[in-house]
Design a protein around this motif. Sequence first.
Motif, PDB file in Angstrom:
ATOM      1  N   TRP A 288      -7.871   2.545   6.760  1.00 39.76           N
ATOM      2  CA  TRP A 288      -8.807   2.896   5.732  1.00 39.76           C
ATOM      3  C   TRP A 288      -8.741   4.281   5.569  1.00 39.76           C
ATOM      4  O   TRP A 288      -8.841   5.043   4.496  1.00 39.76           O
ATOM      5  N   LEU A 289      -8.815   5.044   6.777  1.00 39.29           N
ATOM      6  CA  LEU A 289      -8.574   6.619   6.828  1.00 39.29           C
ATOM      7  C   LEU A 289      -7.282   7.076   6.037  1.00 39.29           C
ATOM      8  O   LEU A 289      -7.477   8.156   5.241  1.00 39.29           O
ATOM      9  N   ALA A 290      -5.991   6.329   6.071  1.00 35.54           N
ATOM     10  CA  ALA A 290      -5.086   6.660   5.216  1.00 35.54           C
ATOM     11  C   ALA A 290      -5.315   6.769   3.840  1.00 35.54           C
ATOM     12  O   ALA A 290      -4.929   7.619   3.237  1.00 35.54           O
ATOM     13  N   VAL A 291      -5.922   5.771   3.441  1.00 35.98           N
ATOM     14  CA  VAL A 291      -6.322   5.560   1.849  1.00 35.98           C
ATOM     15  C   VAL A 291      -7.188   6.738   1.558  1.00 35.98           C
ATOM     16  O   VAL A 291      -7.076   7.227   0.636  1.00 35.98           O
ATOM     17  N   VAL A 292      -8.118   7.116   2.495  1.00 36.76           N
ATOM     18  CA  VAL A 292      -9.048   8.220   1.903  1.00 36.76           C
ATOM     19  C   VAL A 292      -8.465   9.484   1.989  1.00 36.76           C
ATOM     20  O   VAL A 292      -8.416  10.282   1.015  1.00 36.76           O
TER      21      VAL A 292
ATOM     22  N   LEU B  48       0.881  -1.262  -0.009  1.00 34.78           N
ATOM     23  CA  LEU B  48       0.004   0.023   0.156  1.00 34.78           C
ATOM     24  C   LEU B  48       0.829   1.240   0.013  1.00 34.78           C
ATOM     25  O   LEU B  48       0.691   2.251  -0.720  1.00 34.78           O
ATOM     26  N   VAL B  49       1.815   1.351   0.843  1.00 36.31           N
ATOM     27  CA  VAL B  49       2.843   2.492   0.882  1.00 36.31           C
ATOM     28  C   VAL B  49       3.544   2.533  -0.456  1.00 36.31           C
ATOM     29  O   VAL B  49       3.783   3.534  -0.890  1.00 36.31           O
ATOM     30  N   ALA B  50       4.248   1.685  -1.114  1.00 35.32           N
ATOM     31  CA  ALA B  50       4.703   1.638  -2.519  1.00 35.32           C
ATOM     32  C   ALA B  50       3.486   2.294  -3.419  1.00 35.32           C
ATOM     33  O   ALA B  50       3.991   3.026  -4.181  1.00 35.32           O
ATOM     34  N   VAL B  51       2.304   1.718  -3.297  1.00 37.03           N
ATOM     35  CA  VAL B  51       1.161   2.444  -4.184  1.00 37.03           C
ATOM     36  C   VAL B  51       1.033   3.825  -4.136  1.00 37.03           C
ATOM     37  O   VAL B  51       1.104   4.842  -4.947  1.00 37.03           O
TER      38      VAL B  51
ATOM     39  N   ASN C 296       0.109  13.074   5.574  1.00 35.71           N
ATOM     40  CA  ASN C 296      -0.477  12.673   6.930  1.00 35.71           C
ATOM     41  C   ASN C 296      -1.126  11.145   6.725  1.00 35.71           C
ATOM     42  O   ASN C 296      -1.335  10.565   8.023  1.00 35.71           O
ATOM     43  N   ALA C 297      -0.959  10.634   5.439  1.00 34.81           N
ATOM     44  CA  ALA C 297      -1.587   9.397   5.548  1.00 34.81           C
ATOM     45  C   ALA C 297      -0.441   8.220   6.184  1.00 34.81           C
ATOM     46  O   ALA C 297      -0.861   7.235   6.599  1.00 34.81           O
ATOM     47  N   TYR C 298       0.859   8.611   6.262  1.00 39.56           N
ATOM     48  CA  TYR C 298       1.846   7.595   6.622  1.00 39.56           C
ATOM     49  C   TYR C 298       1.797   7.493   8.179  1.00 39.56           C
ATOM     50  O   TYR C 298       1.939   6.460   8.392  1.00 39.56           O
ATOM     51  N   PRO C 299       1.624   8.553   8.859  1.00 35.95           N
ATOM     52  CA  PRO C 299       1.542   8.354  10.318  1.00 35.95           C
ATOM     53  C   PRO C 299       0.262   7.536  10.622  1.00 35.95           C
ATOM     54  O   PRO C 299       0.365   6.836  11.637  1.00 35.95           O
TER      55      PRO C 299
END
Length: 274
Positions: free
Chosen positions: A146-150, A68-71, A201-204
């Motif tokens: 899921w919130l990180a994806v959003v 997911l991080v790579a994407v 902020n998605a990474y934290p």
Amino acid sequence: MTGSALIIAVVLMSLALSIVMAAAWAVQQRTGNSGWVDTVWTFGLAAVGIAAAMSPLASGASEQRQMLVAVFLTAWAARLGGHIAIRTMHITDDPRYAALIRGWGGDARRQMFWLLQKQALVSIPLATSVFLAAHNPSLTWRLQDWLAVVVMLVSLSGEAMADWQLRRFARESKRRDTVCDTGLWRYSRHPNYFFEWLGWNAYPLLAIDFGGGYAFGYLALAGPVCIYWLLVHVSGIPPLEAHMLASRGDAYRAYQDRTNAFFPGAPRLKGSAA
């Protein structure tokens, strides 16, 4: 993940980022167009981040979270790097770097090299945030994942929208002294910077474990803190606004009076339409 694994990862990422920015300096010197610096930085940071995310340095990491991080990084670099590259092909130089180069005079070559090495240095928290997000050992898919994806989707789409609105305004504007204050630009003078910061902020969100199972995860907050500092106080807003004031004058001053610099908000009544 052990502390030694984290230290090794940070050292390797630091060396890689230094090489990336040395390459950016070489490209700038060869082309005379400093706009390529940010293009190389974007794709280079993404490459370093993807390698760090997929590395086996930290055992027990969730393969799904690593992917997911790579994407995330691939999508970010494709959008931002592509945008900057296209913009750079249509300019002779980036006005922010160009102003520095003029001030340095005959010492510009050396000064530019060390400036870009400083950029490599301040990029370390960004790469570290990515590494920590990818190597969270939690094997369960949580609400905050899921919130990180959003958050990332909103970031990518918002920044793309802001860039498109600015390009459209530049094409349609008949006067050079006008200011784009429509769409997202009505609510923030730099909506592209805001959405760029939002994405980090998605990474934290991926890294932090509020249950206490991954103490290193909180260090991922360094990424959004670092990019906020760079965009708002160093290489983003200050030099760009100085350039806009010099080129747009009173129209931009009025825009500053009524529009938030970074975080979107309702326009203030003070000031007149630009």
